[in-house]
Structures are given as structure tokens and as C-alpha cells.
Design a protein around this motif. Structure first.
Motif, PDB file in Angstrom:
ATOM      1  N   ASP A 277       1.022  -1.189   0.041  1.00 49.00           N
ATOM      2  CA  ASP A 277      -0.068  -0.232  -0.041  1.00 49.00           C
ATOM      3  C   ASP A 277       0.906   1.254  -0.019  1.00 49.00           C
ATOM      4  OD1 ASP A 277      -2.319  -1.492   0.029  1.00 49.00           O
ATOM      5  OD2 ASP A 277      -2.285  -1.713   2.122  1.00 49.00           O
ATOM      6  N   SER A 278       1.835   1.389  -1.058  1.00 48.63           N
ATOM      7  CA  SER A 278       2.700   2.478  -1.116  1.00 48.63           C
ATOM      8  C   SER A 278       1.876   3.621  -1.880  1.00 48.63           C
ATOM      9  CB  SER A 278       3.966   2.126  -1.587  1.00 48.63           C
ATOM     10  OG  SER A 278       3.807   1.511  -2.687  1.00 48.63           O
ATOM     11  N   CYS A 279       2.432   4.800  -1.568  1.00 41.81           N
ATOM     12  CA  CYS A 279       1.613   5.869  -2.743  1.00 41.81           C
ATOM     13  C   CYS A 279       2.452   5.846  -3.931  1.00 41.81           C
ATOM     14  CB  CYS A 279       2.123   7.258  -1.734  1.00 41.81           C
ATOM     15  SG  CYS A 279       3.897   7.717  -1.617  1.00 41.81           S
ATOM     16  N   PRO A 280       1.812   6.449  -4.944  1.00 42.88           N
ATOM     17  CA  PRO A 280       2.293   6.808  -6.333  1.00 42.88           C
ATOM     18  C   PRO A 280       3.704   7.343  -6.238  1.00 42.88           C
ATOM     19  CG  PRO A 280      -0.220   7.379  -6.090  1.00 42.88           C
ATOM     20  CD  PRO A 280       0.480   7.324  -4.510  1.00 42.88           C
ATOM     21  N   THR A 281       4.427   7.009  -7.225  1.00 41.90           N
ATOM     22  CA  THR A 281       5.848   7.432  -7.605  1.00 41.90           C
ATOM     23  C   THR A 281       5.533   9.149  -7.876  1.00 41.90           C
ATOM     24  OG1 THR A 281       6.845   5.315  -8.089  1.00 41.90           O
ATOM     25  CG2 THR A 281       7.842   7.639  -8.893  1.00 41.90           C
ATOM     26  N   GLN A 282       6.361   9.626  -7.217  1.00 41.22           N
ATOM     27  CA  GLN A 282       6.516  11.351  -7.673  1.00 41.22           C
ATOM     28  C   GLN A 282       7.607  11.666  -8.454  1.00 41.22           C
ATOM     29  OE1 GLN A 282       5.936  14.055  -4.002  1.00 41.22           O
ATOM     30  NE2 GLN A 282       5.719  12.348  -2.730  1.00 41.22           N
ATOM     31  N   TYR A 283       7.377  12.209  -9.324  1.00 38.08           N
ATOM     32  CA  TYR A 283       8.324  12.702 -10.608  1.00 38.08           C
ATOM     33  C   TYR A 283       8.401  14.141 -10.586  1.00 38.08           C
ATOM     34  CZ  TYR A 283       7.472   8.051 -12.638  1.00 38.08           C
ATOM     35  OH  TYR A 283       7.571   6.539 -12.911  1.00 38.08           O
TER      36      TYR A 283
END
Length: 371
Positions: A277-283
Motif C-alpha cells: 500500500d505505498s503511495c504513487p511515485t512522484q516525478y
């Protein structure tokens, strides 16, 4: 397919992935950023209707046991199904005696107690997709004693060097098994996958124990080729065997290609794994990502090209990651360049400005190291 007991076997003494296998078995290796290698054989069994699965672990069990858990994330029948984790219990100081036959023998009661008349045995160090229900039906129809799955390749001189091969006659009967020594380009690579009656399987275990304490299942099946009807079935589709660091690297990198990956992944044949349940990747604005697989939970400020990035990785501003496999939790610091590397979990590269390896011999950065 309640007729078969599923068995996921461990890799033998002839296989060793330098560096990575010091921490966990091959089945627990992070694969393509999201999966573990063992997810593929278990998913094949689950999708084929096998709901009783035994997983054998030879050494370093912690990470694999944590990942497998109760096995419910593999969509195993919640009422009748069960994933049973079993261990090799060899007490010998010499690891040569710690074979799969020794593990099966130590847990023979668990095998004999199962109600399924057949066994399907698959390896935990190979990646492929196969419908075991169809293979079992073909096995029963052929009236063979043992059916072995193989994959025909034309690059056996340079790859699959730690795998066994099948010598077949014109009727696809198996004459013998032998190790691939790189002396021929075209070979039938044995996929360490067996189908046979459970009673025959237990008989082979007992016979192998009387012949040699170092015998493996492949050894006793090779001996049985003279007396039993052993047949091969050809596999089609994607196939990778993880037997060293280079084969692990290649299997990850080549699946970045969508066409190749489509030979392994199918919406109708899902690959199950433990959810995260990790958050989306930030670019960030400075990020530049091309032809790569990037998992959830990452912070990307730098450049990524032709690479696989695991969950929770940090690629700092100015960093360049090319042709590399970065496992979960690793960090690549500012203005650092890595090329043709396998970066293990939680490693930090913050001081070395450039780490570049030969494409034919990818480098390895150890787990939790700081460079």
C-alpha cells in the motif's frame, strides 16, 4: 485441478547467484520492481486450479516466509486450499547432502498424506507461464510415467549454462538429462518441471535415498529414463532461468520491452503477489524517465533510462541511472551516474560519482551498502 499436488522446489547446489543469494533464496528475489520470482510458479499453479501447494525452502528462509505468508494473496481456494511451507531438515555439515531429495524425504509424510493422485513439481528460480491443467491432461492421455517440460533455445552456448538439458528421440521420449556445458547452440533446456503420479514420486524419493545421499530429483529421473516412459513437452512463450547475476539482470532488463513482456503477462492469467500500500511515485520537474519500469513509492528527480526501479527508491537531482536494476529502498545521490548495475535493497550511493560496468558483466552493489 484437484487431481494434483503442487510442489515448488528450490534450486540445487549447482546454482548460486553471487552476492544476492547470501541474503535470501532466489525465489525471494525482487523481480521487475513489483514481484518476487516465486510468484510465477505459484501463480501458474493457482491459475491452473491447484489449491494444495507445498513450497520447499533450503536456506535463508525469513524473507521468503514473510512474502508467502498464508498464501491467500495467490487466490488459492479459501476453504480447501492451502500453501504449506516446508524446510530442508538435513543435519549434515556438508551442503552437498542438502538436496531436494533430502528435503522431500524429511517431509515424506506430508506428501503421502495428500489426497491428490498426481504431483506437479516446478522450480522457484525460473520465470515462465504455463497451464498445468493442460499439461496434466496431456500427461494422463499419453499414459507416460513422467512428463518433463522443456524449452528449445538457439543460444545455449552462452546462456542457461547451469541448467540441465533433455536428450530426446523423435517421439519426444526423454533419453537422458545432462548439464548444459555450452558445447552446442541448439538445446532443449529442462525447465525443472515434472508431472507424475504421486506414488511414483514417493517411490523415486525412497530409491534415490538408497542409491546416494547426494542424489537430486533430476539424478533419479535421469536414471529412470532407461526403465520408465519419460516424455518431454515443449514450452512456448517467455522463459528465463535465474542461475547467476547476469541471468537475473537480463531477465529484468529484457522485460522492459512490451512485446517480450506480453509473452509472459496475460490479463487472463494474472501473476499474483503480496500487495503493497505505498503511495504513487512522484516525478519532479527535473525528472527524465525513458524506457523503464518504475514501481510505486519512489521519488524521482534524476534521469532514468532502460532500467527497472523497485518500490520506494530515491533518485536524486542530477543522478543518471542507465541499464540498471535497482531493488526496493535504494538511493542514488545527487549527480551520480550508474550504468549496468544491480543495486541491492536499501543500498545508498552518495559518495562515488560514477559506477559503470561492462554490459557483458553487470556490477553488483551489496545490500545496505553505502558507497
Amino acid at each position: 485441478m484437484s487431481k494434483a499436488l503442487g510442489i515448488v522446489n528450490f534450486s540445487g547446489n549447482h546454482i548460486w547467484v553471487k552476492g544476492m543469494e547470501e541474503y535470501r533464496p532466489i525465489g525471494a528475489f525482487s523481480f521487475l520492481g513489483r514481484y518476487r520470482v516465486i510468484d510465477f510458479p505459484i501463480s501458474n499453479m493457482s491459475n491452473s486450479g491447484i489449491d494444495r501447494i507445498q513450497v520447499y525452502i533450503r536456506r535463508k528462509p525469513r524473507s521468503l516466509v514473510e512474502h508467502l505468508g498464508t498464501g491467500r494473496h495467490y487466490n488459492i481456494n479459501s476453504k480447501r486450499g492451502r500453501l504449506h511451507i516446508l524446510f530442508s531438515e538435513s543435519k549434515g555439515d556438508n551442503d552437498l547432502y542438502n538436496t531436494d531429495i533430502a528435503a522431500f524425504s524429511a517431509n515424506l509424510e506430508c506428501i503421502e498424506r495428500s489426497h491428490q493422485p498426481y504431483v506437479v513439481i516446478a522450480p522457484s528460480y525460473m520465470v515462465y507461464s504455463a497451464d498445468f491443467s493442460t499439461l496434466l491432461a496431456n500427461h494422463i492421455e499419453s499414459e507416460a510415467d513422467i512428463t518433463l517440460l522443456y524449452h528449445s533455445v538457439d543460444n545455449a552456448k552462452d546462456t542457461f549454462l547451469n541448467c540441465n538439458t533433455l536428450n530426446l528421440n523423435r517421439q519426444k521420449g526423454v533419453l537422458s538429462l545432462e548439464q548444459n556445458r555450452g558445447n552446442a547452440k541448439n538445446r532443449n533446456i529442462f525447465m525443472d518441471t515434472y508431472i507424475m503420479k504421486k506414488d511414483l514420486f514417493t517411490d523415486l524419493i525412497k530409491k534415490a535415498k538408497t542409491l546416494s545421499s547426494m542424489y537430486t530429483l533430476a539424478d533419479i529421473v535421469n536414471n529412470a529414463c532407461e526403465d520408465l516412459d519419460v516424455r518431454g513437452i515443449s514450452h512456448r512463450g517467455y522463459f528465463a532461468s535465474i542461475t547467476d547475476l547476469k541471468s537475473f539482470y537480463n531477465a529484468n532488463i529484457e522485460l522492459i520491452d512490451f512485446k517480450r513482456a506480453s509473452n509472459l503477462f496475460d490479463d487472463e492469467w494474472p501473476v499474483y503477489t503480496r500487495t503493497n500500500d505505498s503511495c504513487p511515485t512522484q516525478y519532479f520537474e527535473t525528472a527524465d524517465v525513458k524506457s523503464s519500469v518504475v514501481s510505486n513509492g519512489c521519488l524521482i528527480e534524476g534521469t532514468i533510462e532502460n532500467s527497472v526501479i523497485g518500490r520506494g527508491c530515491v533518485i536524486k537531482k542530477g543522478a543518471v541511472v542507465k541499464n540498471s536494476v535497482v531493488l526496493p529502498g535504494a538511493m542514488i545521490g545527487e549527480d551520480i551516474t550508474i550504468d549496468y548495475q544491480v543495486v541491492d535493497k536499501h543500498a545508498k550511493i552518495i559518495h562515488a560519482k560514477e559506477i559503470i560496468a561492462d554490459p557483458e558483466n553487470p556490477g553488483y552493489i551489496r545490500r545496505e551498502d553505502t558507497l
